[in-house]
Design a protein around this motif. Structure first.
Motif, short mmCIF file in Angstrom:
data_model
loop_
_atom_site.label_atom_id
_atom_site.label_comp_id
_atom_site.label_asym_id
_atom_site.label_seq_id
_atom_site.Cartn_x
_atom_site.Cartn_y
_atom_site.Cartn_z
N SER A 132 0.82 -1.20 0.00
CA SER A 132 0.00 0.00 0.00
C SER A 132 0.86 1.26 0.00
O SER A 132 0.53 2.25 -0.66
N ARG A 149 2.94 1.63 -3.41
CA ARG A 149 2.03 1.88 -4.53
C ARG A 149 0.97 2.90 -4.11
O ARG A 149 -0.21 2.75 -4.42
N GLN A 150 1.39 3.92 -3.42
CA GLN A 150 0.47 4.92 -2.89
C GLN A 150 -0.38 5.55 -4.00
O GLN A 150 0.14 5.99 -5.03
N SER A 200 -2.50 4.03 -5.88
CA SER A 200 -2.85 3.08 -6.95
C SER A 200 -4.04 2.23 -6.52
O SER A 200 -4.57 2.36 -5.42
N ARG A 201 -4.47 1.35 -7.42
CA ARG A 201 -5.57 0.44 -7.10
C ARG A 201 -5.19 -0.49 -5.96
O ARG A 201 -6.02 -0.83 -5.12
N THR A 202 -3.92 -0.91 -5.93
CA THR A 202 -3.44 -1.77 -4.84
C THR A 202 -3.61 -1.07 -3.50
O THR A 202 -4.04 -1.68 -2.51
N ASP A 203 -3.26 0.21 -3.47
CA ASP A 203 -3.40 1.00 -2.23
C ASP A 203 -4.87 1.09 -1.82
O ASP A 203 -5.21 0.94 -0.64
N THR A 204 -5.74 1.29 -2.78
CA THR A 204 -7.17 1.39 -2.48
C THR A 204 -7.72 0.08 -1.92
O THR A 204 -8.46 0.07 -0.94
N ILE A 205 -7.31 -1.05 -2.54
CA ILE A 205 -7.79 -2.36 -2.08
C ILE A 205 -7.27 -2.65 -0.68
O ILE A 205 -8.00 -3.12 0.20
N THR A 259 -6.32 -0.53 1.62
CA THR A 259 -6.98 0.35 2.58
C THR A 259 -8.40 -0.13 2.87
O THR A 259 -8.86 -0.09 4.02
#
Length: 313
Positions: A120, A123-124, A126-131, A133
Motif C-alpha cells: 500500500s 504503490r500509494q 494506486s488500485r493496490t493501495d485502495t484495495i 486500505t
C-alpha cells in the motif's frame, strides 16, 4: 544494559505495587457479598462466618491487603471462593490456551499487515493501495464476535472442515490443537492485522520520504533492495511498538472471542471472577495482566536495539 534492566525492574515493581493497591481497593468497593455467592441460597450462619474467617474477610481492609500482598510476594495469590482451587493453579491451567490464541493471532496479524502495508505504501494512490486500505477498514469495522460467528457458519457448520469450539492442549493432541486454534486465531488476527496494516503503511511512507532513500536511489539500487535493506529496518520500530501492545492486549484475554469459541482463556476466567465476586481470582488475574504488559513492553524496548543499532541503552 545491566543498569538499564535494573532500572526497568525497579520501575516494574513500583507499577505492580500501584496496580495492587488500585485493584484491591476497586474490587472491595464493588457491591455484593462473595461469600453468599459462593455458598448459594442454603447455608447457616456458622458456615457463613467460617468461610469469611477462612478468606480473611472479617479483618480490616488494610490488614487484608497486607496479608494478600505478603502472599503474592511469596507466589501465593490465594484460594478461589468459588472452586476452592488455588488462584495460581487456575491461572496456570488457563495460560496455555491464552498463549496459543495470542501467538496465533499475532502471526496472522503480521502475515496480513506486513505485505499489505508495504504494498500500500510503495504503490500509494494506486488500485493496490485502495484495495489494501479497504481491506484494512473492513477488518477494523467488523466486530470480532460477528466475524467469529461467520467463520463458524462457513468452515464448521457448512463445510465441516474445522471444529466450531473448544480447546485441546498441544501435548494431548497437536493436530486437534492446531485445528481448534485456526478459527479463533484468524478471528482475532484479522482484526489486529487490520490495525497493524495502517501503522505499517504510515511507517513505510515516512521512511520512503527520508534522505537515505533518495541517496540509495541515486546509487542505482533496485526498488526491492531499497525496501528490504533501507526502508523496512527503519520502518519496523513503530510497528514493533504497536505489535507489542497488541500482543499484551491479547495475552490479557479476548473475552468476546473466547466466549464465541468456548475458549478457556484468562479473559473468560477474569469475567467469571467478576460475576462471582471471586476476589482472589480477579486480583490474581489483573496482577498477571499487568505483568504481561510490563514484560512485553520491556521485550519491545530491547528489540528496538536489535532492529536499529543506533539505539543505545
Amino acid at each position: 544494559m545491566g543498569a538499564y534492566l535494573l532500572r526497568r525492574a525497579l520501575q516494574a515493581l513500583g507499577v505492580l505495587l500501584g496496580v495492587s493497591v488500585l485493584v484491591f481497593a476497586i474490587i472491595h468497593l464493588v457491591p455484593g457479598d462473595p461469600v453468599r455467592l459462593a455458598l448459594g441460597t442454603r447455608f447457616d450462619q456458622e458456615t457463613y462466618d467460617a468461610l469469611r474467617s477462612r478468606a480473611g474477610l472479617d479483618q480490616p481492609l488494610l490488614q487484608q491487603y497486607v496479608s494478600w500482598l505478603g502472599g503474592v510476594v511469596q507466589g501465593d495469590f490465594g484460594v478461589s471462593f468459588r472452586s476452592g482451587q488455588t488462584v495460581l493453579s487456575m491461572v496456570t491451567e488457563r495460560l496455555p490456551a491464552t498463549l496459543s490464541l495470542a501467538g496465533a493471532a499475532v502471526v496472522v496479524a503480521l502475515l496480513i499487515a506486513l505485505p499489505l502495508g508495504v504494498l500500500s505504501a510503495i504503490r500509494q494512490g494506486s488500485r493496490t493501495d485502495t484495495i489494501a486500505t479497504a481491506i484494512s477498514q473492513f477488518g477494523i469495522s467488523v466486530p470480532d464476535f460477528w466475524m467469529g460467528i461467520l467463520l463458524i457458519l462457513l468452515f464448521s457448520l457448512t463445510l465441516g472442515w474445522l471444529p466450531a469450539s473448544g480447546y485441546v492442549g498441544l501435548s494431548e493432541d497437536p493436530l486437534e490443537w492446531a485445528k481448534r486454534l485456526i478459527l479463533p486465531g484468524v478471528t482475532v488476527g484479522v482484526v489486529s492485522g487490520a490495525v497493524l496494516t495502517r501503522f505499517v503503511r504510515s511507517s513505510v511512507l515516512e521512511s520512503l520520504g527520508e534522505d537515505f532513500v533518495r541517496t540509495a536511489q541515486s546509487k542505482g539500487l533496485s526498488e526491492r533492495r531499497i525496501i528490504r535493506e533501507h526502508v523496512l529496518p527503519n520502518a519496523l520500530v513503530p510497528v514493533i511498538t504497536v505489535t507489542g501492545l497488541q500482543l499484551a492486549y491479547l495475552l490479557s484475554g479476548v473475552v468476546v472471542v473466547e466466549a464465541v469459541f468456548a475458549w478457556p482463556g484468562l479473559g473468560q476466567l477474569a469475567l467469571d471472577a467478576v460475576q462471582d465476586r471471586d476476589y482472589p481470582v480477579l486480583q490474581g488475574a489483573v496482577m498477571l495482566f499487568a505483568g504481561f504488559f510490563l514484560l512485553v513492553n520491556l521485550l519491545v524496548d530491547l528489540l528496538y536495539a536489535v532492529v536499529d543499532p543506533r539505539i543505545q541503552y
